[in-house]
Design a protein around this motif. Structure first.
Motif, PDB file in Angstrom:
ATOM      1  N   ALA A  24       7.462  41.877 -15.922  1.00 54.00           N
ATOM      2  CA  ALA A  24       6.474  40.647 -15.251  1.00 54.00           C
ATOM      3  C   ALA A  24       4.441  41.086 -15.277  1.00 54.00           C
ATOM      4  CB  ALA A  24       6.727  40.825 -13.817  1.00 54.00           C
ATOM      5  N   SER A  25       4.292  42.075 -16.041  1.00 56.31           N
ATOM      6  CA  SER A  25       2.989  41.998 -16.798  1.00 56.31           C
ATOM      7  C   SER A  25       2.937  41.135 -17.324  1.00 56.31           C
ATOM      8  CB  SER A  25       3.205  43.646 -16.593  1.00 56.31           C
ATOM      9  OG  SER A  25       3.865  44.627 -17.830  1.00 56.31           O
ATOM     10  N   ARG A  26       4.057  41.193 -18.534  1.00 55.49           N
ATOM     11  CA  ARG A  26       3.717  40.508 -19.916  1.00 55.49           C
ATOM     12  C   ARG A  26       3.005  39.135 -19.890  1.00 55.49           C
ATOM     13  NH1 ARG A  26       6.299  42.194 -24.218  1.00 55.49           N
ATOM     14  NH2 ARG A  26       6.667  40.408 -25.127  1.00 55.49           N
ATOM     15  N   ASN A  27       3.271  38.226 -17.921  1.00 56.12           N
ATOM     16  CA  ASN A  27       2.595  37.179 -18.130  1.00 56.12           C
ATOM     17  C   ASN A  27       1.787  37.340 -17.212  1.00 56.12           C
ATOM     18  OD1 ASN A  27       5.908  36.275 -19.316  1.00 56.12           O
ATOM     19  ND2 ASN A  27       4.050  35.559 -19.999  1.00 56.12           N
ATOM     20  N   LEU A  28       1.708  37.965 -15.810  1.00 53.90           N
ATOM     21  CA  LEU A  28       1.351  37.952 -14.511  1.00 53.90           C
ATOM     22  C   LEU A  28       0.285  39.057 -14.099  1.00 53.90           C
ATOM     23  CD1 LEU A  28       4.541  37.701 -12.443  1.00 53.90           C
ATOM     24  CD2 LEU A  28       3.153  35.536 -13.448  1.00 53.90           C
ATOM     25  N   SER A  29      -0.619  39.118 -14.182  1.00 57.09           N
ATOM     26  CA  SER A  29      -1.555  39.609 -12.755  1.00 57.09           C
ATOM     27  C   SER A  29      -0.629  41.430 -12.953  1.00 57.09           C
ATOM     28  CB  SER A  29      -2.764  39.779 -12.441  1.00 57.09           C
ATOM     29  OG  SER A  29      -1.998  39.579 -10.985  1.00 57.09           O
ATOM     30  N   ASN A  30      -1.346  42.490 -13.006  1.00 59.41           N
ATOM     31  CA  ASN A  30      -0.707  43.782 -13.114  1.00 59.41           C
ATOM     32  C   ASN A  30      -0.122  44.159 -11.732  1.00 59.41           C
ATOM     33  OD1 ASN A  30       0.119  44.406 -15.219  1.00 59.41           O
ATOM     34  ND2 ASN A  30      -2.019  45.808 -15.074  1.00 59.41           N
ATOM     35  N   LEU A 123      21.058  46.051 -12.508  1.00 51.51           N
ATOM     36  CA  LEU A 123      20.966  45.919 -13.493  1.00 51.51           C
ATOM     37  C   LEU A 123      20.713  44.261 -13.249  1.00 51.51           C
ATOM     38  CD1 LEU A 123      23.333  47.167 -15.372  1.00 51.51           C
ATOM     39  CD2 LEU A 123      20.940  47.835 -15.478  1.00 51.51           C
ATOM     40  N   ASN A 124      21.448  43.352 -12.569  1.00 43.64           N
ATOM     41  CA  ASN A 124      21.651  42.431 -12.643  1.00 43.64           C
ATOM     42  C   ASN A 124      19.921  41.274 -11.979  1.00 43.64           C
ATOM     43  OD1 ASN A 124      23.867  41.575 -13.129  1.00 43.64           O
ATOM     44  ND2 ASN A 124      24.629  41.245 -10.460  1.00 43.64           N
ATOM     45  N   VAL A 125      19.619  42.837 -11.233  1.00 40.96           N
ATOM     46  CA  VAL A 125      18.174  42.131  -9.940  1.00 40.96           C
ATOM     47  C   VAL A 125      16.699  41.798 -12.002  1.00 40.96           C
ATOM     48  CG1 VAL A 125      15.637  42.854  -9.014  1.00 40.96           C
ATOM     49  CG2 VAL A 125      18.514  43.493  -7.944  1.00 40.96           C
ATOM     50  N   PHE A 126      17.145  43.060 -12.852  1.00 44.21           N
ATOM     51  CA  PHE A 126      16.734  43.481 -13.742  1.00 44.21           C
ATOM     52  C   PHE A 126      16.516  41.917 -14.780  1.00 44.21           C
ATOM     53  CE2 PHE A 126      16.631  44.288 -18.083  1.00 44.21           C
ATOM     54  CZ  PHE A 126      14.774  44.124 -18.681  1.00 44.21           C
ATOM     55  N   LEU A 127      17.887  41.219 -14.990  1.00 45.64           N
ATOM     56  CA  LEU A 127      18.172  40.229 -15.355  1.00 45.64           C
ATOM     57  C   LEU A 127      17.428  38.845 -15.182  1.00 45.64           C
ATOM     58  CD1 LEU A 127      22.013  40.835 -15.705  1.00 45.64           C
ATOM     59  CD2 LEU A 127      20.115  40.190 -17.466  1.00 45.64           C
ATOM     60  N   THR A 128      16.990  38.895 -13.565  1.00 48.14           N
ATOM     61  CA  THR A 128      16.043  37.593 -13.046  1.00 48.14           C
ATOM     62  C   THR A 128      14.718  38.156 -13.759  1.00 48.14           C
ATOM     63  OG1 THR A 128      15.709  38.991 -10.692  1.00 48.14           O
ATOM     64  CG2 THR A 128      17.716  37.217 -11.175  1.00 48.14           C
ATOM     65  N   PHE A 129      14.500  39.019 -13.565  1.00 48.27           N
ATOM     66  CA  PHE A 129      12.726  38.743 -14.198  1.00 48.27           C
ATOM     67  C   PHE A 129      12.989  38.027 -15.940  1.00 48.27           C
ATOM     68  CE2 PHE A 129      11.782  41.353 -10.886  1.00 48.27           C
ATOM     69  CZ  PHE A 129      10.887  41.493 -10.733  1.00 48.27           C
ATOM     70  N   ARG A 146      -0.589  27.758 -18.457  1.00 51.16           N
ATOM     71  CA  ARG A 146       0.008  28.954 -17.475  1.00 51.16           C
ATOM     72  C   ARG A 146      -0.297  28.980 -16.446  1.00 51.16           C
ATOM     73  NH1 ARG A 146       0.499  32.903 -22.249  1.00 51.16           N
ATOM     74  NH2 ARG A 146       0.130  34.783 -20.490  1.00 51.16           N
ATOM     75  N   LYS A 147      -0.658  28.894 -16.143  1.00 44.84           N
ATOM     76  CA  LYS A 147      -1.216  28.789 -14.582  1.00 44.84           C
ATOM     77  C   LYS A 147       0.198  27.944 -13.877  1.00 44.84           C
ATOM     78  CE  LYS A 147      -3.275  27.352 -10.410  1.00 44.84           C
ATOM     79  NZ  LYS A 147      -5.094  26.843  -9.964  1.00 44.84           N
ATOM     80  N   TYR A 148       0.606  27.293 -14.446  1.00 45.79           N
ATOM     81  CA  TYR A 148       1.935  26.092 -14.016  1.00 45.79           C
ATOM     82  C   TYR A 148       3.061  27.213 -14.774  1.00 45.79           C
ATOM     83  CZ  TYR A 148       5.372  22.684 -14.122  1.00 45.79           C
ATOM     84  OH  TYR A 148       6.974  22.078 -13.490  1.00 45.79           O
ATOM     85  N   SER A 149       3.312  27.599 -15.295  1.00 46.38           N
ATOM     86  CA  SER A 149       4.173  28.019 -15.869  1.00 46.38           C
ATOM     87  C   SER A 149       4.335  29.508 -14.876  1.00 46.38           C
ATOM     88  CB  SER A 149       4.158  28.316 -17.250  1.00 46.38           C
ATOM     89  OG  SER A 149       3.823  27.417 -18.254  1.00 46.38           O
ATOM     90  N   ARG A 150       3.019  30.806 -14.403  1.00 46.01           N
ATOM     91  CA  ARG A 150       3.576  31.842 -13.989  1.00 46.01           C
ATOM     92  C   ARG A 150       3.866  31.202 -12.763  1.00 46.01           C
ATOM     93  NH1 ARG A 150      -2.762  32.569 -15.932  1.00 46.01           N
ATOM     94  NH2 ARG A 150      -2.440  34.238 -17.438  1.00 46.01           N
ATOM     95  N   GLY A 151       3.149  29.852 -12.125  1.00 46.12           N
ATOM     96  CA  GLY A 151       3.985  29.898 -10.968  1.00 46.12           C
ATOM     97  C   GLY A 151       5.676  29.498 -10.920  1.00 46.12           C
ATOM     98  N   LEU A 152       5.778  29.060 -11.250  1.00 47.94           N
ATOM     99  CA  LEU A 152       7.422  29.079 -11.781  1.00 47.94           C
ATOM    100  C   LEU A 152       8.226  29.652 -11.932  1.00 47.94           C
ATOM    101  CD1 LEU A 152       9.282  26.970 -12.083  1.00 47.94           C
ATOM    102  CD2 LEU A 152       8.902  26.984 -14.942  1.00 47.94           C
ATOM    103  N   PHE A 153       7.524  31.188 -12.761  1.00 48.72           N
ATOM    104  CA  PHE A 153       7.614  32.268 -13.173  1.00 48.72           C
ATOM    105  C   PHE A 153       7.934  32.635 -12.011  1.00 48.72           C
ATOM    106  CE2 PHE A 153       7.090  36.773 -15.379  1.00 48.72           C
ATOM    107  CZ  PHE A 153       8.454  37.093 -15.221  1.00 48.72           C
TER     108      PHE A 153
END
Length: 384
Positions: A24-30, A123-129, A146-153
């Motif tokens: 998640a930290s690759r695309n979102l704030s820490n 492990l499936n929870v990890f797959l959702t990320f 990127r703002k839109y894409s983060r929201g979708l993430f």
């Protein structure tokens, strides 16, 4: 049964939480990534610690757990189960065929975190990320900010259906969903620029499907052929058409002509029945007729019904917004038609593999509605 907050349960939650935070930290704030990962692992942690009583279990998930436990008891690990000929044959025997990947997933989970029901669930929870990450990449590749894409993430991570299927039950559908999103992303990457790495990766993804749900790459390849024929321009179009055609032929060749014809003959050819099947598939489950083992879908089903028409409107807006998104909706339509022709495949589990696309349509509708809300003008204070 629920066992409380044991060390055996806390350990996979901690490890998977770290992996989720890293993705998640690759695309979102820490800050956002930390709390997203924390909440996601807390849901299964609290469920298995205090509420798990076996109600939300199926024959398939108990079978997957048994496959992992049995293979470990026979002395295999996640590597030897695949590279050892006897290990592979044993795994295929326990799986009842070549669909061995999720049995292996249970071997991996139990090897890492103990011979329990819940390790593959974490492990499936990890797959959702992972699937959310690639959905983010698809949105960004399709021209969204990127703002839109983060929201979708974030929306995909906490989408009600994805949350319950990944947090409570040990089933393969989250894995199928994730591999599907990766395949669609790689196809879109290849449509932008032909790279050997992406082509080989796509080939690897298609190969993976043969070991978990063989018909999905067939639908993806047909959707790709339609999308390229209608919406791709320039000389790259013909190369992509040839590659998609080769991919489709390879899928049929790998499955075998006899098996392919057998499965085609199982399709319902009555268009009235197919249309009714598509509607049933799109609206399953109905909140008022949920079986006891599926009661975890009660609230998600209500939200799905409430957002059904908004999702159609959001999908329509997305269709005209981006050429790349059209591939996803063509695949969505073909998948619904396929399931509409197979009565036995019209359950909520099968729809999960297309849920990220439905979630995107729901998100886009909500995004447009919220974005177009005009700020309220504050009333002026009265002066005496």
């Amino acid at each position: 049964m629920a066992e409380g907050l044991t060390s055996d349960l806390l350990w996979p939650a901690f490890c998977i939480g770290l992996l989720c935070f890293w993705i998640a930290s690759r695309n979102l704030s820490n800050f956002t990534a930390f709390y997203a990962a924390l909440v996601k692992v807390l849901i299964p942690l609290l469920y298995f610690a205090f509420f798990y009583d076996g109600t939300w279990t199926f024959l398939d998930d108990i079978g997957y757990q048994f496959q992992g436990k049995k293979m470990l008891e026979l002395g295999y690990n996640p590597i030897t189960a695949l590279v050892n000929p006897d290990g592979l044959s044993n795994l295929m025997f326990l799986s009842g065929g070549r669909h061995i990947l999720y049995g292996w997933w249970n071997i991996l989970g139990q090897y890492l975190f103990g011979k329990y029901y819940y390790p593959p669930v974490f492990l499936n929870v990890f797959l959702t990320f992972i699937s959310g990450y690639f959905l983010f990449r698809i949105a960004h590749l399709s021209g969204f900010s990127r703002k839109y894409s983060r929201g979708l993430f974030l929306f995909s991570l906490f989408h009600w259906e994805i949350v319950v299927w990944s947090s409570f039950v040990n089933l393969k559908d989250i894995l199928v969903m994730t591999v599907t999103i990766i395949a669609l992303y790689l196809i879109l990457r290849l449509s932008k620029q032909l790279k050997l790495y992406d082509l080989l990766s796509l080939g690897g993804i298609v190969f993976i499907f043969f070991w978990i749900r063989f018909y999905v790459p067939v639908v993806i390849m047909i959707a790709t052929l339609i999308w390229i024929s209608l919406f791709q321009k320039g000389w790259r179009r013909y190369i992509l058409l040839v590659l998609a055609a080769i991919g489709s032929i390879s899928v049929v060749f790998f499955l075998g002509l006899e098996d392919t014809l057998y499965n085609l003959n199982r399709l319902d050819r009555n268009w009235t029945t197919i249309v009714l099947g598509v509607i049933r598939m799109a609206l399953t489950p109905q909140p008022w007729s949920i079986e006891p083992a599926y009661t975890f879908l009660f609230f998600p089903s209500i939200i799905h019904w409430v957002l059904f028409l908004p999702a159609i409107w959001g999908g329509w807006m997305l269709w005209w917004r981006s050429r790349e998104v059209k591939l996803l909706f063509i695949y969505l339509a073909l998948a619904l038609l396929l399931y509409g022709a197979f009565y036995d495949l019209q359950g909520p589990r099968q729809r999960l593999q297309i849920t990220p696309i439905i979630a995107w349509a729901q998100f886009h509708f909500l995004w447009v509605i919220l974005k177009n809300q005009r700020p309220r003008i504050p009333l002026k204070a009265h002066t005496s």
